[in-house]
Design an enzyme around this catalytic site. Structure first.
Site, PDB file in Angstrom:
ATOM      1  N   HIS A 143       0.827   1.066 -13.095  1.00 50.13           N
ATOM      2  CA  HIS A 143       1.492  -0.100 -13.558  1.00 50.13           C
ATOM      3  C   HIS A 143       3.106   0.174 -13.440  1.00 50.13           C
ATOM      4  O   HIS A 143       3.565   1.078 -13.994  1.00 50.13           O
ATOM      5  CB  HIS A 143       1.275  -0.722 -14.985  1.00 50.13           C
ATOM      6  CG  HIS A 143       1.674  -1.869 -15.142  1.00 50.13           C
ATOM      7  ND1 HIS A 143       1.262  -3.223 -14.817  1.00 50.13           N
ATOM      8  CD2 HIS A 143       2.883  -2.168 -16.249  1.00 50.13           C
ATOM      9  CE1 HIS A 143       2.017  -4.034 -15.306  1.00 50.13           C
ATOM     10  NE2 HIS A 143       3.066  -3.682 -16.183  1.00 50.13           N
ATOM     11  N   ASP A 166      -4.313  -4.155 -17.929  1.00 47.64           N
ATOM     12  CA  ASP A 166      -3.225  -3.302 -18.286  1.00 47.64           C
ATOM     13  C   ASP A 166      -3.470  -2.801 -20.010  1.00 47.64           C
ATOM     14  O   ASP A 166      -2.574  -2.949 -20.610  1.00 47.64           O
ATOM     15  CB  ASP A 166      -1.921  -3.962 -18.236  1.00 47.64           C
ATOM     16  CG  ASP A 166      -1.456  -4.505 -16.809  1.00 47.64           C
ATOM     17  OD1 ASP A 166      -2.037  -3.894 -15.878  1.00 47.64           O
ATOM     18  OD2 ASP A 166      -0.807  -5.322 -16.596  1.00 47.64           O
ATOM     19  N   GLY A 177       0.776  -1.417  -0.008  1.00 41.31           N
ATOM     20  CA  GLY A 177      -0.290  -0.112  -0.034  1.00 41.31           C
ATOM     21  C   GLY A 177       0.807   1.239   0.000  1.00 41.31           C
ATOM     22  O   GLY A 177       0.505   2.368   0.394  1.00 41.31           O
ATOM     23  N   ASN A 194      -5.256   3.065 -13.041  1.00 37.78           N
ATOM     24  CA  ASN A 194      -4.500   2.206 -12.493  1.00 37.78           C
ATOM     25  C   ASN A 194      -3.099   2.566 -12.693  1.00 37.78           C
ATOM     26  O   ASN A 194      -2.789   3.219 -13.686  1.00 37.78           O
ATOM     27  CB  ASN A 194      -4.598   0.775 -13.148  1.00 37.78           C
ATOM     28  CG  ASN A 194      -3.567  -0.502 -12.561  1.00 37.78           C
ATOM     29  OD1 ASN A 194      -3.569  -0.565 -11.427  1.00 37.78           O
ATOM     30  ND2 ASN A 194      -2.940  -1.212 -13.350  1.00 37.78           N
ATOM     31  N   GLU A 219       6.605   6.331  -9.023  1.00 38.73           N
ATOM     32  CA  GLU A 219       4.920   6.127  -8.736  1.00 38.73           C
ATOM     33  C   GLU A 219       4.731   7.139  -7.410  1.00 38.73           C
ATOM     34  O   GLU A 219       3.604   7.789  -7.682  1.00 38.73           O
ATOM     35  CB  GLU A 219       4.625   4.620  -8.169  1.00 38.73           C
ATOM     36  CG  GLU A 219       5.008   3.643  -9.311  1.00 38.73           C
ATOM     37  CD  GLU A 219       4.852   2.453  -9.086  1.00 38.73           C
ATOM     38  OE1 GLU A 219       4.173   1.527  -9.755  1.00 38.73           O
ATOM     39  OE2 GLU A 219       4.852   1.850  -7.798  1.00 38.73           O
TER      40      GLU A 219
HETATM   41  C1  GRF Z   1       3.001  -0.757  -7.552  1.00 39.03           C
HETATM   42  O1  GRF Z   1       4.413  -1.221  -8.221  1.00 39.03           O
HETATM   43  C2  GRF Z   1       2.004  -0.755  -8.834  1.00 39.03           C
HETATM   44  O2  GRF Z   1       2.611  -0.256 -10.105  1.00 39.03           O
HETATM   45  C3  GRF Z   1       1.531  -1.906  -8.868  1.00 39.03           C
HETATM   46  O3  GRF Z   1       1.377  -2.662  -7.877  1.00 39.03           O
HETATM   47  C4  GRF Z   1       2.496  -1.920  -6.987  1.00 39.03           C
HETATM   48  C5  GRF Z   1       2.142  -1.911  -5.486  1.00 39.03           C
HETATM   49  O4  GRF Z   1       2.860  -1.455  -4.650  1.00 39.03           O
HETATM   50  N1  GRF Z   1       0.156  -1.762  -9.766  1.00 39.03           N
HETATM   51  P1  GRF Z   1       2.563  -0.688  -3.151  1.00 39.03           P
HETATM   52  O5  GRF Z   1       1.571  -1.942  -2.676  1.00 39.03           O
HETATM   53  O6  GRF Z   1       1.793   0.488  -3.607  1.00 39.03           O
HETATM   54  O7  GRF Z   1       3.632  -0.613  -2.464  1.00 39.03           O
END
Ligand code: GRF
Length: 292
Positions: free
Chosen positions: A203, A244, A112, A201, A273
């Site tokens: 990715h 995706d 998370g 989403n 991210e």
């Molecule tokens: C992230 O790398 C995201 O791109 C993918 O799942 C991962 C989740 O990581 N969809 P976290 O649980 O948010 O640390």
């Protein structure tokens, strides 16, 4: 400074150049036309001249900037930029009452960290509220994150992965928009239908490469490193019925280092991210709700 501007305006380095050029050329054009107009009135350069100049410049500036933005290919950026300014000036930036805010649900199955970054990003947002965290995994780290942030969480029974169980929860919390952040279950088609263009989403690779069924978490980074790719990055996309596959709305990439491992790559991807998901999500939510 340029880095800050890039991230604030969500533009690439090249686009930033064009945006700055538009500001400069639009500003000069505006000053030139303003002076020419004042010459028509034959007013002496004194206080009245300055006041009139300021009034004319303020009125002309948006027009000049938009005019210059067209040949420079920046019309859409400036249209949104000016919309934001006018909205602020007309008081459109007021905080919405809690019950009128746009309610967001975050779906996550794992640690998370993205959910946390998004929660932080929206913590003082005037229009958007992270209302609920939805998970299919009772042991997911995201539950502790929800508790710490005092956000409600719901566990969807993994054996019950049907549209009804989702739609009930989404209705219960009056959810307007959904952010997937490491959610490992397929979102049922009826949920996607109920939220057209309102599910996105993130990715951890440059889609369409390294996506699809089975491509999640470290598997993605292992595959990228094994293929000796020169670059990787992140993709934020709309969600449709195929894994995706939906329309890509944002990508950011970087070059892999010579001794890159899946672990070092994962760490770099996570940073990226966390930097972008909240911002890009905010823009997507504002756009679909016609807010600026
Ligand atoms: C992230 O790398 C995201 O791109 C993918 O799942 C991962 C989740 O990581 N969809 P976290 O649980 O948010 O640390």
């Amino acid at each position: 400074m340029f880095k800050n501007l890039r991230s604030r305006w969500k533009v690439t380095g090249l686009q930033l150049l064009f945006v700055i050029a538009t500001f400069a050329l639009g500003g000069s054009l505006c000053g030139y036309i303003g002076r020419k107009l004042l010459d028509l009135f034959n007013i002496e350069k004194a206080v009245v001249w300055v006041i009139m100049y300021v009034v004319i410049i303020t009125t002309l500036w948006p027009l000049c900037v938009v005019a210059v933005s067209i040949p420079l290919g920046q019309f859409s950026f400036f249209k949104n930029y000016l919309k934001r300014i006018f909205s602020r000036l007309s008081g459109g930036n007021k905080t919405m009452p809690e019950d009128k805010k746009i309610n967001v649900a975050i779906f996550a199955s794992g640690a998370g960290s993205n959910a946390l970054a998004v929660i932080k990003h929206f913590s003082d947002n005037k229009n958007i509220l992270v209302k609920v965290i939805i998970t299919n995994n009772a042991a997911a780290g995201v539950i502790a994150i929800a508790k710490n942030a005092a956000i409600i969480y719901e566990i969807i029974n993994p054996k019950n992965n049907n549209s009804q169980s989702y739609l009930e929860v989404l209705k219960k919390y009056k959810i307007d928009f959904i952010l997937l952040a490491g959610y490992l279950k397929m979102i049922p088609a009826n949920v996607i239908k109920a939220y057209p263009k309102k599910i996105i989403n993130i990715h951890p690779a440059l889609l369409p490469a390294y996506g699809g069924i089975g491509m999640y978490g470290m598997r993605v980074h292992d595959a990228v490193v094994a293929a000796k790719e020169r670059e990787s990055g992140i993709t934020i996309h709309k969600v449709d019925e195929i894994y995706d596959n939906g329309e890509i709305i944002f990508q950011e990439k970087f070059e892999l280092s010579a001794n890159e491992t899946a672990d070092t790559l994962a760490a770099k991807i996570h940073l990226l991210e966390h930097k972008w998901y909240g911002k890009v999500a905010e823009e997507a939510i504002y756009k679909i709700h016609n807010l600026v």
